[in-house]
Design an enzyme around this catalytic site. Structure first.
Site, PDB file in Angstrom:
ATOM      1  N   ASN A 121      59.866  22.371  41.171  1.00 33.26           N
ATOM      2  CA  ASN A 121      60.396  22.895  42.420  1.00 33.26           C
ATOM      3  C   ASN A 121      60.209  21.874  43.547  1.00 33.26           C
ATOM      4  O   ASN A 121      59.801  20.738  43.314  1.00 33.26           O
ATOM      5  CB  ASN A 121      59.694  24.226  42.738  1.00 33.26           C
ATOM      6  N   HIS A 155      41.182   5.309  45.221  1.00 28.95           N
ATOM      7  CA  HIS A 155      40.536   4.215  45.941  1.00 28.95           C
ATOM      8  C   HIS A 155      39.026   4.322  45.737  1.00 28.95           C
ATOM      9  O   HIS A 155      38.499   5.418  45.583  1.00 28.95           O
ATOM     10  CB  HIS A 155      40.868   4.281  47.432  1.00 28.95           C
ATOM     11  N   THR A 167      40.124  18.396  38.799  1.00 32.23           N
ATOM     12  CA  THR A 167      39.245  17.222  38.783  1.00 32.23           C
ATOM     13  C   THR A 167      38.658  16.951  37.404  1.00 32.23           C
ATOM     14  O   THR A 167      38.016  15.928  37.200  1.00 32.23           O
ATOM     15  CB  THR A 167      38.089  17.395  39.786  1.00 32.23           C
ATOM     16  N   LYS A 168      38.859  17.896  36.457  1.00 30.62           N
ATOM     17  CA  LYS A 168      38.360  17.742  35.089  1.00 30.62           C
ATOM     18  C   LYS A 168      39.445  18.217  34.124  1.00 30.62           C
ATOM     19  O   LYS A 168      40.309  19.014  34.496  1.00 30.62           O
ATOM     20  CB  LYS A 168      37.088  18.574  34.877  1.00 30.62           C
ATOM     21  N   ARG A 205      38.732  25.356  37.426  1.00 29.15           N
ATOM     22  CA  ARG A 205      37.930  25.651  36.237  1.00 29.15           C
ATOM     23  C   ARG A 205      38.602  26.757  35.436  1.00 29.15           C
ATOM     24  O   ARG A 205      39.335  27.594  35.997  1.00 29.15           O
ATOM     25  CB  ARG A 205      36.509  26.064  36.610  1.00 29.15           C
ATOM     26  N   ARG A 262      39.712  32.070  31.902  1.00 23.01           N
ATOM     27  CA  ARG A 262      39.818  32.833  30.658  1.00 23.01           C
ATOM     28  C   ARG A 262      40.844  32.207  29.731  1.00 23.01           C
ATOM     29  O   ARG A 262      41.653  31.370  30.127  1.00 23.01           O
ATOM     30  CB  ARG A 262      40.161  34.295  30.919  1.00 23.01           C
TER      31      ARG A 262
END
Length: 198
Positions: free
Chosen positions: A83, A113, A163-164, A178, A181
């Site tokens: 989109n 950076h 971030t993971k 995170r 479920r």
């Protein structure tokens, strides 16, 4: 090693290298043309994307405006939709699978950076690949950071900052994002929260 070679190999590099500046300028011009086309000129839009991306499968649609750095580092599978206001900083490879849907205002950043200001002030950058699996839905306003892998059959909730890595068959939300479920066959009954498909 050229600045481009450093960039593509995950080494510290400077984006001011002549080759990289020229390639970004080319991509900017192509994307400008893409974003300025009349809404009914889908064939012209598709040809621009096919010429810009490394690979793109059948049945794709990218709502303008769209932005990317180079284009040649982006590979997308079949049945792709994004989109409005998608930004892909493709200083490293961005690989997106089949049947991926991306909501408005999503940012996919392979580039970053250094933390220390002295290094940043030397114009040093880095880039690490991002991989997004098959059958993924990324909600509005999501940010995907460098070096991330999102597995197959994943839903990323709106506003999340990834971030993971996110494992397959899961719903993941939040900042930082995170898993909350697993996605199961029970989810086939519902189209929104507890509203059932009849």
């Amino acid at each position: 090693m050229s600045e481009k070679e450093k960039m593509l190999h995950g080494k510290p590099y400077k984006a001011s290298g002549e080759e990289l500046v020229s390639e970004r300028q080319y991509a900017k011009e192509m994307i400008f043309d893409y974003n300025m086309l009349h809404p009914n000129e889908d064939c012209k839009k598709n040809e621009i994307i096919k010429g810009l991306f490394h690979n793109i499968g059948k049945n794709f649609y990218i709502e303008p405006p769209f932005r990317c750095d180079y284009g040649y580092n982006i590979s997308v599978g079949e049945n792709f939709y994004t989109n409005y206001n998608c930004t892909i900083l493709d200083c490293a490879k961005v690989t997106i699978g089949n049947n991926v849907m991306i909501a408005p205002n999503v940012s996919i950043f392979t580039a970053g950076h250094p933390i220390h200001p002295e290094l940043r002030n030397q114009s040093i950058e880095y880039a690490f690949p991002i991989n997004i699996g098959n059958d993924v839905w990324i909600g509005g306003g999501v940010i995907v950071n460098p070096g991330i892998t999102i597995g197959d059959n994943v839903v990323i909730g709106s506003g999340s900052v990834v971030t993971k890595d996110i494992v397959s068959n899961s719903i993941a939300v939040g900042n930082p994002c995170r898993v909350i479920r697993e996605i199961t066959n029970d989810d086939k009954q519902y189209y929104f929260k507890k509203l059932k498909i009849k």
